[in-house]
Design an enzyme around this catalytic site. Structure first.
Site, PDB file in Angstrom:
ATOM      1  N   ARG A  76      35.941 -19.460 -64.172  1.00  0.00           N
ATOM      2  CA  ARG A  76      35.571 -19.062 -62.813  1.00  0.00           C
ATOM      3  C   ARG A  76      34.057 -18.884 -62.752  1.00  0.00           C
ATOM      4  O   ARG A  76      33.501 -18.055 -63.478  1.00  0.00           O
ATOM      5  CB  ARG A  76      36.281 -17.758 -62.449  1.00  0.00           C
ATOM      6  CG  ARG A  76      35.824 -17.176 -61.151  1.00  0.00           C
ATOM      7  CD  ARG A  76      36.553 -15.903 -60.711  1.00  0.00           C
ATOM      8  NE  ARG A  76      35.824 -15.389 -59.572  1.00  0.00           N
ATOM      9  CZ  ARG A  76      35.248 -14.189 -59.513  1.00  0.00           C
ATOM     10  NH1 ARG A  76      35.378 -13.325 -60.511  1.00  0.00           N
ATOM     11  NH2 ARG A  76      34.558 -13.838 -58.456  1.00  0.00           N
ATOM     12  N   ASN A 294      39.773  -7.826 -59.050  1.00  0.00           N
ATOM     13  CA  ASN A 294      38.805  -7.467 -60.089  1.00  0.00           C
ATOM     14  C   ASN A 294      39.002  -5.987 -60.386  1.00  0.00           C
ATOM     15  O   ASN A 294      39.022  -5.170 -59.462  1.00  0.00           O
ATOM     16  CB  ASN A 294      37.366  -7.674 -59.594  1.00  0.00           C
ATOM     17  CG  ASN A 294      37.045  -9.132 -59.319  1.00  0.00           C
ATOM     18  OD1 ASN A 294      37.863 -10.021 -59.542  1.00  0.00           O
ATOM     19  ND2 ASN A 294      35.842  -9.382 -58.828  1.00  0.00           N
TER      20      ASN A 294
HETATM   21  C1  FCB Z   1      31.760  -6.782 -60.794  1.00  0.00           C
HETATM   22  C2  FCB Z   1      30.975  -8.006 -60.419  1.00  0.00           C
HETATM   23  C3  FCB Z   1      30.490  -8.812 -61.597  1.00  0.00           C
HETATM   24  C4  FCB Z   1      30.012  -7.921 -62.722  1.00  0.00           C
HETATM   25  C5  FCB Z   1      31.053  -6.876 -63.050  1.00  0.00           C
HETATM   26  C6  FCB Z   1      30.688  -5.981 -64.187  1.00  0.00           C
HETATM   27  O1  FCB Z   1      31.689  -5.839 -59.771  1.00  0.00           O
HETATM   28  O2  FCB Z   1      31.756  -8.838 -59.583  1.00  0.00           O
HETATM   29  O3  FCB Z   1      29.487  -9.679 -61.148  1.00  0.00           O
HETATM   30  O4  FCB Z   1      28.811  -7.370 -62.403  1.00  0.00           O
HETATM   31  O5  FCB Z   1      31.317  -6.099 -61.920  1.00  0.00           O
END
Ligand code: FCB
Length: 467
Positions: A76, A294
């Site tokens: 990704r 995420n």
């Molecule tokens: C998320 C981001 C990514 C990275 C991680 C640690 O919030 O999407 O780019 O910085 O945290």
């Protein structure tokens, strides 16, 4: 319980353009808000910028080979908007598109599935100068850009995601100001949230009309795993408010075509939401093929006991709250081990989110589009980087994913954040999330022991019983 993952489970790794590419002024690329922000003194630790980063723009062939060596099945990455459409409007620059076509071809040549994210926080500066995400036009520009990238890569990329973590774009970018463009205006942050939602919907529509039928469209959210410190009515209300602002402000319009009524009430003092036009919610609820989640750490909240709640909410220190309408909420460090970000290690938050969305949208496949941890990794005298804490973190989170699958969650893949050490936004290069160590002065890549460990999990599709 078996530790074997379902056949076809995607074993991925993730990065983002500004964090790794470098080549900030090459081949027609113009500044994004992160170029401007990182070049503004005092905004990024150590004065670091993404000018060179991990120099991936020049080293992508080596990086793809490295991924193949590590058994990564899917990669990704994000497209730098100002590399392919320097002014954020109008025709694309061929050289910019060529880079991503070459990257995708290289991935295919190594049997790695490309997964494109269109927007990972790097708005072309020209669009910010014209008002940025608080302005409606930015959503229309995003849809146009989505169409350009789809035309260029649609024949060779099947899995697409529109936005990465719009919460950060809206509330860290325009609320607390710890991310680019660094504005601190609660109303602008709420307007930005809506226009990011609209950009997602219009962008998904543009992708759908430009892409072949087999293409799948998703979005990457960072829904909060928000816990109340106690079960008191005040603490539960704090949890509800932060859940609305962290998660439902995006997931409700995207998945259900509505804004949460409690969010509208909580923010009524600040805004009447009149920038939400009649047809917007229908556009935002564009059908999706997967939801990207995420996840890093849970958040513990309580009602604030005075007017100056502690700002230790894991999103950078600022006098300005990233939570408009929920300023009287206090944030607490959860118990237990922490990573180098001071984020507590607690996979139960990931489990809760996977089960929550399985119940909320049972027919929508889930992807973990980011998960990982920063530690202070250093090569030893032999040049080997041992990172047992990261292995333990990954093991615990993957075991949780497996448990959620056993409990009915339709999770199709996992993308480790991150493939390699990179520019960690306002922390600069001080925080290392990579499975591969990067020595920035020489750009030497060294797989850490976690990379070897992950490669074995990806190869066998099975988690060892202990880390
Ligand atoms: C998320 C981001 C990514 C990275 C991680 C640690 O919030 O999407 O780019 O910085 O945290």
């Amino acid at each position: 319980m078996t530790h074997r993952f379902p056949p076809g489970f995607l074993w991925g790794a993730a990065t983002a353009a500004y964090q790794i590419e470098g080549a900030a002024r090459e081949d027609g690329r113009t500044p994004s808000i992160w170029d401007t922000f990182s070049h503004t003194p005092g905004k990024v630790a150590g004065g670091d910028t993404g000018d060179v980063a991990a120099d991936h723009y020049h080293r992508f062939r080596d990086d793809v080979r490295l991924m193949a060596d590590l058994g990564i099945g899917a990669y990704r990455f994000s497209v730098s908007w100002s590399r392919v459409q320097p002014t954020g409007r109008g025709p694309a620059v061929q050289r910019g598109l060529d880079f991503y076509r070459a990257l995708v071809d290289e991935l295919h040549a190594h049997g790695i599935q490309p997964v494109v994210t269109l927007y990972h926080w790097d708005l072309p500066q020209e669009l910010e100068s014209a008002g940025g995400w608080p302005e409606r036009d930015t959503a229309y520009h995003f849809a146009e850009y989505a169409g350009l990238v789809a035309d260029a890569l649609g024949d060779r990329v099947e899995l697409w995601t529109t936005l990465n973590e719009p919460w950060c774009s809206a509330f860290l970018g325009y609320g607390s100001g710890v991310h680019a463009p660094g504005r601190t205006d609660p109303v602008a942050a709420l307007r930005a949230a809506h226009h990011l939602n609209l950009a997602h919907g219009l962008g998904a529509q543009a992708l759908r009309s430009a892409l072949p039928a087999r293409a799948r469209i998703a979005v990457c959210l960072n829904p909060g795993a928000i816990r109340a410190r106690t079960q008191s009515p005040g603490d539960l209300d704090a949890q509800r408010r932060i859940d609305a602002l962290a998660t439902r402000i995006f997931s409700d319009p995207m998945l259900h075509g509505r804004y949460p009524t409690d969010l509208l009430a909580d923010t009524a003092r600040l805004t009447d939401w009149s920038y939400v036009h009649d047809s917007d919610l229908a556009a935002i609820k564009h059908p999706l093929d997967a939801l990207g989640i995420n996840y890093y750490t849970p958040t513990v909240v309580s009602a604030a006991t005075d007017n100056r709640p502690p700002r230790k909410d894991g999103h950078g220190a600022s006098e300005h709250s990233p939570w408009p309408g929920a300023e009287r909420v206090a944030f607490h460090q959860p118990p237990g081990d922490v990573t180098a970000m001071d984020w507590s290690v607690d996979p139960t938050g990931l489990y809760d989110l996977l089960m929550r969305f399985s119940r909320e949208v049972p027919d929508l496949p889930l992807l973990i589009t980011e998960n990982g941890a920063a530690y202070e990794d250093k090569p030893d005298a032999e040049g080997v980087v041992h990172d047992p804490e990261r292995i333990a973190y990954l093991h615990a989170h993957l075991a949780t994913v497996r448990r959620a699958i056993a409990d009915g969650a339709d999770v199709r893949g996992y993308f480790l954040w991150s493939l390699m050490d990179n520019f960690e936004w306002s922390y600069g290069y001080a925080k290392r999330f990579g499975a591969v160590h990067v020595d920035y002065p020489t750009q030497t890549r060294t797989p850490k022991s976690s990379a070897r460990w992950y490669a074995e999990v990806a190869r066998t599709g099975e988690l060892p019983t202990s880390a």
